[in-house]
Design an enzyme around this catalytic site. Sequence first.
Site, PDB file in Angstrom:
ATOM      1  N   ASP A  36      37.920  10.784  50.473  1.00  0.00           N
ATOM      2  CA  ASP A  36      38.250  12.181  50.735  1.00  0.00           C
ATOM      3  C   ASP A  36      38.657  12.400  52.186  1.00  0.00           C
ATOM      4  O   ASP A  36      39.604  13.124  52.486  1.00  0.00           O
ATOM      5  CB  ASP A  36      37.059  13.082  50.399  1.00  0.00           C
ATOM      6  CG  ASP A  36      37.076  13.462  48.920  1.00  0.00           C
ATOM      7  OD1 ASP A  36      37.868  12.841  48.172  1.00  0.00           O
ATOM      8  OD2 ASP A  36      36.295  14.353  48.529  1.00  0.00           O
ATOM      9  N   GLU A 118      35.304  48.868  39.758  1.00  0.00           N
ATOM     10  CA  GLU A 118      35.245  47.422  39.490  1.00  0.00           C
ATOM     11  C   GLU A 118      35.596  46.642  40.755  1.00  0.00           C
ATOM     12  O   GLU A 118      36.668  46.854  41.319  1.00  0.00           O
ATOM     13  CB  GLU A 118      36.248  47.071  38.373  1.00  0.00           C
ATOM     14  CG  GLU A 118      36.049  47.907  37.123  1.00  0.00           C
ATOM     15  CD  GLU A 118      37.271  47.898  36.183  1.00  0.00           C
ATOM     16  OE1 GLU A 118      38.134  47.008  36.318  1.00  0.00           O
ATOM     17  OE2 GLU A 118      37.354  48.792  35.331  1.00  0.00           O
ATOM     18  N   LYS A 120      37.200  44.212  43.197  1.00  0.00           N
ATOM     19  CA  LYS A 120      38.517  43.588  43.038  1.00  0.00           C
ATOM     20  C   LYS A 120      38.458  42.128  43.478  1.00  0.00           C
ATOM     21  O   LYS A 120      38.429  41.821  44.663  1.00  0.00           O
ATOM     22  CB  LYS A 120      39.564  44.340  43.857  1.00  0.00           C
ATOM     23  CG  LYS A 120      40.971  43.836  43.646  1.00  0.00           C
ATOM     24  CD  LYS A 120      41.965  44.750  44.321  1.00  0.00           C
ATOM     25  CE  LYS A 120      43.389  44.322  44.082  1.00  0.00           C
ATOM     26  NZ  LYS A 120      43.729  43.059  44.716  1.00  0.00           N
ATOM     27  N   ARG A 141      50.631  35.787  35.085  1.00  0.00           N
ATOM     28  CA  ARG A 141      51.283  37.046  35.387  1.00  0.00           C
ATOM     29  C   ARG A 141      52.800  36.881  35.544  1.00  0.00           C
ATOM     30  O   ARG A 141      53.565  37.749  35.166  1.00  0.00           O
ATOM     31  CB  ARG A 141      50.694  37.631  36.669  1.00  0.00           C
ATOM     32  CG  ARG A 141      51.312  38.920  37.076  1.00  0.00           C
ATOM     33  CD  ARG A 141      50.616  39.492  38.288  1.00  0.00           C
ATOM     34  NE  ARG A 141      51.160  40.784  38.618  1.00  0.00           N
ATOM     35  CZ  ARG A 141      52.241  40.972  39.374  1.00  0.00           C
ATOM     36  NH1 ARG A 141      52.867  39.944  39.867  1.00  0.00           N
ATOM     37  NH2 ARG A 141      52.683  42.183  39.626  1.00  0.00           N
ATOM     38  N   GLU A 178      40.791  38.154  35.564  1.00  0.00           N
ATOM     39  CA  GLU A 178      41.067  37.344  36.750  1.00  0.00           C
ATOM     40  C   GLU A 178      40.493  35.937  36.604  1.00  0.00           C
ATOM     41  O   GLU A 178      39.322  35.773  36.258  1.00  0.00           O
ATOM     42  CB  GLU A 178      40.415  38.037  37.955  1.00  0.00           C
ATOM     43  CG  GLU A 178      41.075  37.750  39.256  1.00  0.00           C
ATOM     44  CD  GLU A 178      42.362  38.545  39.485  1.00  0.00           C
ATOM     45  OE1 GLU A 178      42.838  39.232  38.552  1.00  0.00           O
ATOM     46  OE2 GLU A 178      42.905  38.436  40.585  1.00  0.00           O
ATOM     47  N   CYS A 404      65.243  54.490  73.415  1.00  0.00           N
ATOM     48  CA  CYS A 404      65.125  53.312  72.559  1.00  0.00           C
ATOM     49  C   CYS A 404      65.430  52.068  73.407  1.00  0.00           C
ATOM     50  O   CYS A 404      66.000  52.175  74.498  1.00  0.00           O
ATOM     51  CB  CYS A 404      66.141  53.426  71.426  1.00  0.00           C
ATOM     52  SG  CYS A 404      66.233  51.967  70.374  1.00  0.00           S
TER      53      CYS A 404
HETATM   54  S1  IVH Z   1      43.635  46.278  36.732  1.00  0.00           S
HETATM   55  C1  IVH Z   1      47.856  47.454  36.435  1.00  0.00           C
HETATM   56  N1  IVH Z   1      41.274  45.583  37.454  1.00  0.00           N
HETATM   57  O1  IVH Z   1      44.421  43.099  41.288  1.00  0.00           O
HETATM   58  C2  IVH Z   1      46.478  47.339  36.906  1.00  0.00           C
HETATM   59  N2  IVH Z   1      43.098  44.438  38.470  1.00  0.00           N
HETATM   60  O2  IVH Z   1      46.674  44.359  42.725  1.00  0.00           O
HETATM   61  C3  IVH Z   1      46.158  46.013  37.449  1.00  0.00           C
HETATM   62  N3  IVH Z   1      42.449  42.691  40.040  1.00  0.00           N
HETATM   63  O3  IVH Z   1      47.090  41.741  39.512  1.00  0.00           O
HETATM   64  C4  IVH Z   1      45.096  45.354  36.714  1.00  0.00           C
HETATM   65  N4  IVH Z   1      40.285  42.942  39.804  1.00  0.00           N
HETATM   66  O4  IVH Z   1      44.978  40.354  39.710  1.00  0.00           O
HETATM   67  C5  IVH Z   1      42.578  45.359  37.638  1.00  0.00           C
HETATM   68  N5  IVH Z   1      39.101  45.096  37.932  1.00  0.00           N
HETATM   69  C6  IVH Z   1      40.395  44.855  38.131  1.00  0.00           C
HETATM   70  C7  IVH Z   1      40.876  43.860  39.012  1.00  0.00           C
HETATM   71  C8  IVH Z   1      42.254  43.693  39.161  1.00  0.00           C
HETATM   72  C9  IVH Z   1      41.225  42.257  40.407  1.00  0.00           C
HETATM   73  C10 IVH Z   1      43.722  42.147  40.549  1.00  0.00           C
HETATM   74  C11 IVH Z   1      44.683  41.699  39.470  1.00  0.00           C
HETATM   75  C12 IVH Z   1      45.935  42.486  39.699  1.00  0.00           C
HETATM   76  C13 IVH Z   1      45.783  42.895  41.121  1.00  0.00           C
HETATM   77  C14 IVH Z   1      46.517  44.166  41.387  1.00  0.00           C
END
Ligand code: IVH
Length: 678
Positions: A36, A118, A120, A141, A178, A404
């Site tokens: 490694d 939720e 993120k 995606r 995710e 400017c």
């Molecule tokens: S809802 C259209 N819920 O955030 C709504 N997204 O910036 C998007 N993500 O591409 C999905 N946690 O990868 C949603 N509880 C959550 C999330 C979440 C993480 C990520 C997801 C999305 C990105 C949007």
Amino acid sequence: MKKNKSKILEDYSKKVSLLKKYNKEYFDKDAPSITDSKYDSFKKEIIELENKYNFLKTSKSIQNLIGSEPSNKFKKIKHSKPMLSLSNAFNLEDMKDFIKKVKNFLKIDRNNFELSSEPKIDGISAALTYKNGRLIKGLSRGDGFVGEDILENLKTIETIPKKIDDKKVPEILEVRGEVYIGKKDFVKIKDKFANPRNAAGGSLRQKNPKATSKIPLKFLAYAFGELKPMKFLTQSDYIFELKKWGFKTNPLNCVVKNFEEIQNNYNDIENKRSNLDYDIDGIVFKINNLNLQKRLGSTSNSPRWAIAYKFSSEKAVTKINKIEIQVGRTGAITPVAKVEPVTVGGVVISNATLHNEDEIKRKDIRVGDIVSIQRAGDVIPQVVSVDFSKRGKNSKPFEFPGKCLCGAITVKETNTSTKKQDAVRRCLKGYDCDFTAREKLKHIVSKDAFNIDGLGKKVIDQFWDLKIIREPSDIFDLKYETIKTLEGWGDLSIKNLKNAVEKSKKISLSRFIYSIGIRHIGQENAKILASYFSNSKNFLILFDKKNISQTLIDLADLDGIGETQIKSIQNFLSNNKNSFVIKNLVKFLDIEDHKEINKKGKLGNKTIMFTGGFKKISRSEAKSLAENLGGKVLGSISKKLDILVVGESKPTKKKIDKAKELKVKIFLEKDWYKFLDI
Ligand code: IVH
């Protein structure tokens, strides 16, 4: 010199091939031939080469190479519904603004919406489709509209159920969530990847699912795509059911009801952040009621029913050495603090924005001050506050230059709708200001505009200084022979650049309109204009016609285009240099006619216009409903109009009379609701 370069490239390529071999041994064959630590120093050597010689930095840079090379051979499959991104909030004010927009759209006057909160997670989103409880499809995606078929790789993730044992599971269930890697697990493999997100993304896209299974990926479910039959009333009900079906959901998810609860929840999760086994960068707040979500719908980029309230990442204390002025593509003059380099959240910062003149005055920021700076998400770091106790005796207030960098006088404009003076000073010279022009060019090549790979901001700066690119048309008439002689450019990078430029010549009308950088015309407005003008010929007439006042009046009628936009278009067109530059540019392009995406539905191919306000829904919702049913909303009455919908509150009599005269179908507000079935 030239020979030297090809030798470097040759050495580099050899090293990269060897690294790929090591990766394969580790990921695909499970039989590494080096230790490694040897692997690490070898990889470091290559990265140092890339950093030393710019021409080695292509999209194929090993800094983007994860594990055994991610494959681009996956089948592409269209998403049932687009996988959009989220808009961001950085403070409670932004959250209040979000709720205000929701209220306006829904025409509901209350502040206490239930929101699903939720954490993120910063990972890679994926969509899993179950038919009668069996996992049959798994997509990445991709670009949000078309994903890649990575089912086999997803199947290797333990926390993804392959089968749902519930007789009542919906016939079609698309679970979105995710894919991520835990912090502890990442430590074990961290020498092979730049960060956990890269590790998750790269490993998911390995050709060989066995390589994916090497990395301890996890899946947290949080949303749905297609769902038939739909039986849920709220997002939190859905999450509850997901758990019963065997998915992992975040135990920190909860429901909040007002701003106080939003902020408490935000503080609470932020405090827990460092103890979690996964990276989070904020909290996603979603309107909990699914019926309201449906009504709110989405803009082209993000849903109107959700927002990511980002954590304000780490702060650091440093000294301002200098305050400089930067000129943006709209001529906006932004003061920037050049600070003593300091690390914030793992990134070395030497610039921080001071926003505008008023901000400097308000916070009394001066050269030599010791300040606290902050970096939130991917936005530019900003100066938060000054430590006045450390200020020297000789310090003087900063005098904001009235000119400017190009020497032109700058102005503060008056906002057309609020009638207030802007906080931002601007240079109004457009392409006649070298500093504005350079930024305009950077906008033109950017991702949402012409999206030219290999022609990033740095290259534009370089080509500008060398007078290779001075106006947009130069991009499409590049002197490749000259570029070839430059340090950092070789046959391969020239070939790639040529291809990228060639490819970008074909552009949709809406992208083109967005690209030319009219202030206040973002992607959404560019689409509205593209839909109005249909093709480039119609749009370009604007640049020739002496009297365009009638067109501007018509544009003002378009839903979404207001006084601010009209004024801005007018300003843009009145600048002769703009017309000259745009006309030169279009000679090289193949601008595609505008394609309306949604033609299906009850209003497919029908044109609709609204007059007067509605009792039950906002104008924005009325528009969105019509568009969702395939209709196109017009702003003025002509023979092209199919339906005029007359709202109860103050409709314009003249419009109704004209519609009658042209035998346009007229719907009263109540007929319209009946027609829409709402
Ligand atoms: S809802 C259209 N819920 O955030 C709504 N997204 O910036 C998007 N993500 O591409 C999905 N946690 O990868 C949603 N509880 C959550 C999330 C979440 C993480 C990520 C997801 C999305 C990105 C949007």
